[in-house]
Design a protein around this motif. Sequence first.
Motif, PDB file in Angstrom:
ATOM      1  N   LYS A  45       9.586   1.716 -15.318  1.00 30.29           N
ATOM      2  CA  LYS A  45      10.555   1.825 -14.221  1.00 30.29           C
ATOM      3  C   LYS A  45       9.919   2.474 -13.006  1.00 30.29           C
ATOM      4  CE  LYS A  45      14.800   4.053 -12.738  1.00 30.29           C
ATOM      5  NZ  LYS A  45      15.048   2.944 -11.795  1.00 30.29           N
ATOM      6  N   ARG A  46       9.173   3.556 -13.228  1.00 30.85           N
ATOM      7  CA  ARG A  46       8.548   4.244 -12.111  1.00 30.85           C
ATOM      8  C   ARG A  46       7.569   3.318 -11.380  1.00 30.85           C
ATOM      9  NH1 ARG A  46       7.191   8.640 -14.469  1.00 30.85           N
ATOM     10  NH2 ARG A  46       8.656  10.079 -13.468  1.00 30.85           N
ATOM     11  N   ALA A  47       6.785   2.554 -12.136  1.00 31.74           N
ATOM     12  CA  ALA A  47       5.820   1.644 -11.520  1.00 31.74           C
ATOM     13  C   ALA A  47       6.532   0.553 -10.724  1.00 31.74           C
ATOM     14  CB  ALA A  47       4.935   1.017 -12.596  1.00 31.74           C
ATOM     15  N   SER A  48       7.630   0.021 -11.282  1.00 30.69           N
ATOM     16  CA  SER A  48       8.384  -1.015 -10.581  1.00 30.69           C
ATOM     17  C   SER A  48       8.974  -0.486  -9.279  1.00 30.69           C
ATOM     18  CB  SER A  48       9.505  -1.541 -11.483  1.00 30.69           C
ATOM     19  OG  SER A  48      10.301  -2.499 -10.812  1.00 30.69           O
ATOM     20  N   ASP A  49       9.532   0.717  -9.317  1.00 31.43           N
ATOM     21  CA  ASP A  49      10.114   1.309  -8.115  1.00 31.43           C
ATOM     22  C   ASP A  49       9.038   1.637  -7.087  1.00 31.43           C
ATOM     23  OD1 ASP A  49      12.613   1.120  -9.241  1.00 31.43           O
ATOM     24  OD2 ASP A  49      12.633   3.184  -9.989  1.00 31.43           O
ATOM     25  N   ARG A  50       7.868   2.007  -7.554  1.00 33.06           N
ATOM     26  CA  ARG A  50       6.779   2.307  -6.616  1.00 33.06           C
ATOM     27  C   ARG A  50       6.368   1.053  -5.844  1.00 33.06           C
ATOM     28  NH1 ARG A  50       8.193   6.630  -7.579  1.00 33.06           N
ATOM     29  NH2 ARG A  50       7.008   8.534  -7.996  1.00 33.06           N
ATOM     30  N   VAL A  51       6.439  -0.105  -6.498  1.00 31.11           N
ATOM     31  CA  VAL A  51       6.109  -1.359  -5.818  1.00 31.11           C
ATOM     32  C   VAL A  51       7.079  -1.603  -4.663  1.00 31.11           C
ATOM     33  CG1 VAL A  51       6.023  -3.869  -6.061  1.00 31.11           C
ATOM     34  CG2 VAL A  51       5.004  -2.420  -7.814  1.00 31.11           C
ATOM     35  N   SER A  52       8.367  -1.379  -4.908  1.00 25.40           N
ATOM     36  CA  SER A  52       9.375  -1.562  -3.863  1.00 25.40           C
ATOM     37  C   SER A  52       9.178  -0.561  -2.731  1.00 25.40           C
ATOM     38  CB  SER A  52      10.779  -1.417  -4.459  1.00 25.40           C
ATOM     39  OG  SER A  52      11.033  -2.405  -5.431  1.00 25.40           O
ATOM     40  N   ALA A  53       8.926   0.692  -3.092  1.00 27.70           N
ATOM     41  CA  ALA A  53       8.717   1.713  -2.063  1.00 27.70           C
ATOM     42  C   ALA A  53       7.474   1.408  -1.238  1.00 27.70           C
ATOM     43  CB  ALA A  53       8.593   3.091  -2.714  1.00 27.70           C
ATOM     44  N   LYS A  54       6.415   0.981  -1.894  1.00 23.43           N
ATOM     45  CA  LYS A  54       5.170   0.663  -1.186  1.00 23.43           C
ATOM     46  C   LYS A  54       5.354  -0.519  -0.247  1.00 23.43           C
ATOM     47  CE  LYS A  54       0.280  -0.392  -1.939  1.00 23.43           C
ATOM     48  NZ  LYS A  54       0.262  -1.580  -1.066  1.00 23.43           N
ATOM     49  N   TYR A  55       6.207  -1.459  -0.640  1.00 23.86           N
ATOM     50  CA  TYR A  55       6.447  -2.629   0.215  1.00 23.86           C
ATOM     51  C   TYR A  55       6.955  -2.182   1.588  1.00 23.86           C
ATOM     52  CZ  TYR A  55       8.027  -7.270   1.616  1.00 23.86           C
ATOM     53  OH  TYR A  55       8.204  -8.455   2.289  1.00 23.86           O
ATOM     54  N   PHE A  56       7.919  -1.258   1.600  1.00 21.23           N
ATOM     55  CA  PHE A  56       8.464  -0.794   2.874  1.00 21.23           C
ATOM     56  C   PHE A  56       7.506   0.157   3.582  1.00 21.23           C
ATOM     57  CE2 PHE A  56      12.440  -1.978   0.650  1.00 21.23           C
ATOM     58  CZ  PHE A  56      12.872  -2.934   1.558  1.00 21.23           C
ATOM     59  N   THR A  57       6.753   0.922   2.822  1.00 20.73           N
ATOM     60  CA  THR A  57       5.746   1.784   3.439  1.00 20.73           C
ATOM     61  C   THR A  57       4.689   0.946   4.147  1.00 20.73           C
ATOM     62  OG1 THR A  57       6.086   3.474   1.738  1.00 20.73           O
ATOM     63  CG2 THR A  57       4.046   3.589   3.008  1.00 20.73           C
ATOM     64  N   ASP A  58       4.283  -0.151   3.524  1.00 17.61           N
ATOM     65  CA  ASP A  58       3.327  -1.053   4.161  1.00 17.61           C
ATOM     66  C   ASP A  58       3.905  -1.668   5.435  1.00 17.61           C
ATOM     67  OD1 ASP A  58       1.523  -0.541   2.174  1.00 17.61           O
ATOM     68  OD2 ASP A  58       1.893  -2.396   1.060  1.00 17.61           O
ATOM     69  N   MET A  59       5.194  -2.051   5.383  1.00 14.48           N
ATOM     70  CA  MET A  59       5.824  -2.597   6.579  1.00 14.48           C
ATOM     71  C   MET A  59       5.869  -1.565   7.693  1.00 14.48           C
ATOM     72  SD  MET A  59       8.903  -4.910   4.951  1.00 14.48           S
ATOM     73  CE  MET A  59       9.531  -5.392   6.549  1.00 14.48           C
ATOM     74  N   GLY A  60       6.040  -0.298   7.313  1.00  9.87           N
ATOM     75  CA  GLY A  60       5.991   0.762   8.303  1.00  9.87           C
ATOM     76  C   GLY A  60       4.631   0.886   8.959  1.00  9.87           C
ATOM     77  N   GLY A  61       3.593   0.468   8.250  1.00 11.78           N
ATOM     78  CA  GLY A  61       2.258   0.462   8.837  1.00 11.78           C
ATOM     79  C   GLY A  61       2.016  -0.757   9.713  1.00 11.78           C
TER      80      GLY A  61
END
Length: 257
Positions: free
Chosen positions: A135-151
């Motif tokens: 679960k933690r790994a799956s949620d990290r993928v979603s969080a990273k997606y938006f963090t990347d968009m912020g970049g």
Amino acid sequence: MDPATLIGLGLAFGGVFSMMIIEGANPMSVVLPGPLVLVIFGTLGAGLAGSTLKDAIRAFSAIPKAMLAKLPDPGPTIETVVGLADRARREGLLALEDAARDIDDPFLRSGLQAAIDGTDPDDLRTILEDRVATKRASDRVSAKYFTDMGGYAPTVGIIGTVVSLVHVLENLADPSSLGEAIAAAFVATLWGILSANLIWLPFGSRIKRVSDLECARMELTVEGLLAVQAGANPRLVGERLRSLVPAEEPKAEKKVA
């Protein structure tokens, strides 16, 4: 529901537009279709290009839950586990068969059923901890997606600025059109920076924070289930689980006879 993100976004955008009004500018002056289209679709496209379609769908699907879902409260979980420990100590682990079916939390219910079925404690810990890690790994993928968009967003905004400046240079002979073109150039940069810091990065941080809280509750559940399986003293189980909850979070206080 925890409204922190919605309130925060309202305050952030309210601050931006309030500043414009105080300075005597029209807030609608920054709402230009061209820069908005470039920044929004350019950022979405860059995010999708750097990930997979499945990741993108999962990330946007996580937004409603992260924004509107009720944050996990460890208190009821502790109360439930302590009650199970008390009953298991008095009647035996098999007596929890009926109680397992009445538990709403699927993670706790499945873990308890596995314990009742006689799963080895070490194997049970491994299985449950693997679920938490997944679960933690799956949620990290979603969080990273938006963090990347912020970049990506600020750079896309700069691209819009360059495109607008090229248009300005093409129309130097027509001074009447220069003001609007230069404004569009700055607006593209503005929306790139603004969307990154007031939308995409907060989304990523919110998803990560909610995930951390949910995983912490699941980890607490693992410790509780293993204690129930071992036939530990209910009072000690309660003290053990409450010690795992940070001081600022609510703790269940349940007396066991």
